[in-house]
Structure formats: structure tokens, C-alpha cells
Enzyme design. Structure first.
Site: not given
Ligand code: FAD
Length: 504
Positions: A438-439
Site C-alpha cells: 500500500h505505498p
């Protein structure tokens, strides 16, 4: 080929599809989505379990990696990103969470308070129709019932301690991505297999894009970058917008010196416990071979069976500190997965992880001197408190699992092993943990962007994807990315109407 449009959206992923749909609502709008990857017409995209195979695809996954990260044992960690229509939403597990209301209020930005965001989610969910996973494994049902106080039929919520079977964006047993819910019904023009190199300008006004193959496309009213948290800042930097020293080192003329581009990179750190034992979860065993052999027919005829599993079937949220809001999210997979480099191994079992909802560590993404390679430094465990909390999270998860009624399907912890505790556990997490994929945060609202997603110092240029989150949401980031696309798409549409410029 048509080369002139009103708006060009770069990237047909979770957010880009929503941007395009919002812009295409304008009467007569000429909207074009440019996607680096191919279309999403591939059976592995539709079949929920197909994501296991897609993660290995060189064509449909950018397969990025971090640089070696000092505080995480000098390791490189994999950063998978979808590369096709639907973006990462075409290879993800389809778990659906809005985040918490407090997440958005904490952003403190006009137009992003919880009430406004919650209303936008209603629009998004009308198209994406998230619903409870229809055929969870009994282990997932058991995991979801771990807290006596919460309704086992309700989904877990990051707002409070809870567990349950996840809601997912599947329809009729198949993946329903933003390409299905937003892009296809929108009528926007779509160009696939076309990678954008940089944005073109007249002075500081964006006029279009140049593709890798040299083709130029013009955008009369503006360009919206929705290429995701890794590629949107890269396109900005290749266009001369980013930290001046890095741009000069890569031989790029500086248009806007914006140190915030690439900064604030963060993700949910994650560490998984693997459980292995006969007769527990899905896996490769002689006894399960007939079920695997039948599963394609089951999926094709009835949209059920193990191939209809999104793998990440259930989960929980819980606090580490007394009276605190949830600090940890657990994803529960009723599958045995390998932990020594191979995804699939013999045996059956299950997996449960510990992900920090609000990590403190912040990293940075830089452009390499070759101007193409993103140097991704998540700075995992750069703040020691994150590692402390991961250790506490694993200890808490073990306690919760011990109390869960798995009936005859309970299996012993195979990795790291129940005897790995204290300093040994801390070292194992430091040297083995990854992320939840989930950057976010590399082109933040309130940083290089104003609150409408417009790039400061430029005209007719916006960013709309997970990169704009100033701080990550307290759960998975796909639904928030779509909501962001939908909202910024609205701001962009308003900017084209001088009477409607209402948010600074
Ligand atoms: C394996 C995996 C599992 C996940 N599981 C979940 C989950 O279950 N639930 C959840 O909520 N979140 C999950 N996520 C995260 C979620 O999918 C992402 O947060 C979300 O998709 C991000 O949306 P985005 O629009 O920012 O980027 P993306 O969806 O990645 O879209 C970016 C698009 O831009 C394209 N692009 C990039 N560069 C260029 C260029 N130069 N020119 C043209 N096009 C370009 C890409 O090919 C891609 O299609 C998962 C992610 C992964 C990778």
C-alpha cells in the site's frame, strides 16, 4: 490516431478510472486514458484466485523493488504494482475498506473532511458494490468470530476492535475492478500499451504528454497523473518537477524545484505467521488434489469453489495500548503459503499477518541517474517504535489465535515458530517483514499539491491516486484511491468552469 483531447488521464488504475468517469460526465467531454500496460482481458484477472499467478507476471506487474533498507537488515523488499487496465486493482485481493473517519479529518484539508469523503464513498460504492465474500473457508468464518462482542456477520471495521469475513469488490464470483465499475461505462477513450515519459508544457502550463515511443498527445484543458505512488512522482520528475539536485544529476532541466515530490513515502509494514498441519486450510496435498482438479469447472459453472477465493478472506483490527483505536490490522488467508522463497509448497495450513495501521517511518522515492529507475526507500523500521509495535502485534495476534475456535482445523505455527519470542522475534521481523503493498504519500495534498490535487507552480496539471495521501488510511488503500480519483476528478471538472473554482 486522435491526438487531441480536453483531458488526458495518465494511468488506467484504481484512481485513474474514477477520474476519467467523473470527467466524462461533462457534456461533450473528450477524455483520454493512457495506460502503459495491456487491457485487463485475461482470465487470471477475472478469477479471484488468479492473483496468485498474476503476481509473477512480467507483463502485468511492474515488479518494482526497494533499495536495500538499513533499518530492515539491508534488504530489498518487493513492491508489486499492477500494469494493465484496473492497475493494482487488477492484481489485488479486492479487500474493501474506506479507512476511518478520523483518517480524513486528520488530513486537515478543505474538501477532505470525513463528512465530504463519506458522501463521495457513497458514489464510489454505488458503482463498485462491495459485499461480503460469498463462500469463505470455515477457518475464515472461525477467525472472523474471534471477538465475542462483535457480530460475526458484519465486516470488521478499522473504527474499533473487530473481526470478520471481508467485504470485497467482486461481482458474481469475479473481480470487479475500477475498470469495470468506472472506466468501461464512462465512454472515455482508452489507449493501452502506451507508456507516458513526461508532461509537455508551454511555460508552466501543461499542454499534453510525450510517450516513450516519441508520440505526442495534446490536452486542451489539462493532464491528470494517476500512475500510482511510484510512477506519478517519476513522471513529474522526468517532466522537471521535483528536487532540483536530483533532477540535475539525472540530466533533467528543472522546471519547478519541488522537494516534496517523492518525499513522505510510507506503507503498512507487514509480517506473517504461517501455520501448517494436516486437514486445516487450502493447500497442495494428495487429499486436496481432486478438489483442485474440480475447481475450474466449479468456478466456470457456479462461480464458487476455491478459485472464487480472493485468498485474503477475513481479518481483524485491534489495539496494542489500552483504550486506543485499532493500531494493527490482521489479514487472514486460509491457505498454506511458502515462507522460504516459494509461494506454493506441499501441505495445508493458513496464514495471518500483523500490519501497522499508522506507521511512523517515512521514506523517499528518488529518480535514478538513468532517469528511469525509481529508487524506492520505504525506510522500513526507520523509526524503532514501528518495530516495537510489530513485536507487540505478533504477541497479541498469537494470543488471539490461541483463543479462536478453529475446531479440528487448528495447525501449529510453522514460521517463525511459537518458540521464537522476545529478541529473536524482533530480529526475525526486522529481517523478514515486508509491506501490505500500500505505498502512498509521494506527491501529497498540502505538499507539492494544493487541496484540489493541482501541482503547485503549474497550471492544468493535477495528480490523483494513492500518492496524494498525506497520511495513509487505517486499512487497505484501494477504495480510498478510487475515492481520491472521484473527488479530484470533480475538482478538475470544476476548474474547467471558471464560475465553479470553489476550493483553493
Ligand atoms: C498485490 C496487491 C494486493 C493488494 N491488495 C489490496 C486489497 O485487497 N485491498 C485494497 O484496498 N488494496 C489492496 N492493494 C492496494 C491497492 O490495490 C492500491 O492501493 C491501489 O490500486 C492504488 O491505486 P492507484 O490508482 O494509486 O494506482 P494503480 O492502481 O497501481 O494504477 C496506476 C496505473 O498507472 C499505470 N501507469 C504507471 N506508469 C505509467 C506511465 N508512465 N504511463 C501510463 N500508465 C502508467 C499503471 O500501469 C497502472 O495501471 C493491493 C496492492 C497490491 C499490489
Amino acid at each position: 490516431m486522435q491526438t487531441e483531447f480536453d483531458h488526458i488521464v495518465v494511468g488506467g488504475g484504481s484512481a485513474g478510472c474514477a477520474v476519467a468517469a467523473r470527467l466524462a460526465e461533462q457534456p461533450g467531454a473528450r477524455v483520454c486514458v493512457i495506460e502503459a500496460g495491456p487491457s485487463d482481458r485475461d482470465i487470471r484477472v477475472k478469477v479471484p484466485f488468479g492473483l496468485v499467478n498474476l503476481l509473477g507476471s512480467d507483463r502485468r506487474n511492474w515488479k518494482r523493488k526497494t533499495v536495500p533498507m538499513a533499518a530492515a537488515g539491508g534488504r530489498e523488499v518487493s513492491v508489486p504494482r499492477g500494469r494493465m487496465l484496473g492497475g493494482s486493482g487488477s492484481i489485488n485481493s479486492m479487500v474493501w475498506f474506506r479507512g476511518t473517519r478520523a483518517d480524513f479529518d486528520a488530513w486537515g484539508l478543505p474538501g477532505w473532511d470525513a463528512d465530504t469523503v463519506w458522501a463521495a464513498y457513497e458514489d464510489v460504492e454505488a458503482r463498485m458494490t462491495p459485499a461480503r465474500l460469498p463462500h469463505p473457508h470455515p477457518l475464515s468464518e472461525a477467525f472472523g468470530a474471534m471477538f465475542a462482542a462483535n457480530d460475526p456477520h458484519a465486516p470488521p471495521t478499522p473504527e474499533r476492535e473487530s473481526a470478520g469475513v471481508f467485504h470485497t469488490n467482486m461481482r458474481n464470483g469475479a473481480r470487479w475492478s475500477a475498470a469495470d465499475g468506472f472506466l468501461r461505462p464512462s465512454g472515455a477513450r482508452v489507449i493501452t500499451n502506451a507508456e507516458v515519459d513526461h508532461v509537455t508544457f508551454e511555460g508552466t502550463r501543461a499542454t499534453g504528454v510525450t510517450l516513450r515511443d516519441g508520440r505526442r498527445l495534446m490536452a486542451r484543458a489539462g493532464v491528470i497523473l494517476s500512475a500510482g505512488s511510484i510512477e506519478s512522482p517519476m513522471i513529474l520528475m522526468r517532466s522537471g518537477i521535483g528536487p532540483a539536485d536530483d533532477l540535475r544529476a539525472a540530466g533533467i532541466a528543472v522546471r519547478i524545484d519541488a522537494t516534496g515530490v517523492g518525499a513522505n513515502l510510507h506503507d503498512h509494514p507487514g509480517f506473517g505467521l504461517h501455520f501448517k498441519g494436516q486437514g486445516s486450510g487450502y493447500g497442495l496435498t494428495l487429499a486436496q488434489l481432486p478438489a483442485w482438479a474440480l475447481s475450474p469447472f466449479q468456478w466456470l459453472l457456479m462461480r464458487s469453489g476455491r478459485l472464487a477465493s480472493n485468498t485474503v478472506e477475513a481479518g481483524a483490527f485491534y489495539a496494542l495500548d489500552h483504550n486506543a483505536a485499532p493500531q494493527v490490522q490482521t489479514h487472514f488467508l486460509p491457505f498454506l503459503m511458502g515462507w522460504q522463497g516459494r509461494a506454493i509448497i506441499w501441505g495445508s495450513g493458513y496464514f495471518a499477518d500483523v500490519c501497522l495501521c499508522q506507521p511512523r517511518s517515512r521514506g523517499r522515492l528518488r529518480i535514478g541517474v538513468d532517469r528511469d529507475t525509481p529508487l524506492i526507500d520505504l525506510n522500513l523500521f526507520g523509526e524503532a517504535k514501528d518495530l516495537d509495535d510489530m513485536v507487540r502485534g505478533v504477541e497479541k495476534l498469537r494470543g488471539l489465535l490461541a483463543k479462536t475456535d478453529f475446531k479440528g482445523r487448528r495447525a501449529p505455527e510453522a514460521f517463525p515458530g511459537a518458540d521464537v519470542t522476545g529478541d529473536a522475534l524482533r530480529e526475525t521481523i526486522r529481517t523478514r517483514a515486508g509491506t501490505a503493498y500500500h505505498p502512498v504519500g509521494t506527491v501529497a495534498l498540502g505538499g507539492p499539491l494544493d487541496a484540489t490535487g493541482a501541482v503547485r507552480g503549474a497550471q492544468n496539471l493535477w495528480v490523483a491516486d494513492a500518492s496524494v495521501m498525506p497520511r495513509i488510511t487505517t486499512a487497505n488503500t484501494n477504495a480510498p484511491s478510487m475515492m481520491i480519483g472521484w473527488q479530484i476528478g470533480g475538482f478538475v471538472a470544476n476548474a474547467a468552469r471558471p464560475d465553479q473554482r470553489n476550493i483553493a
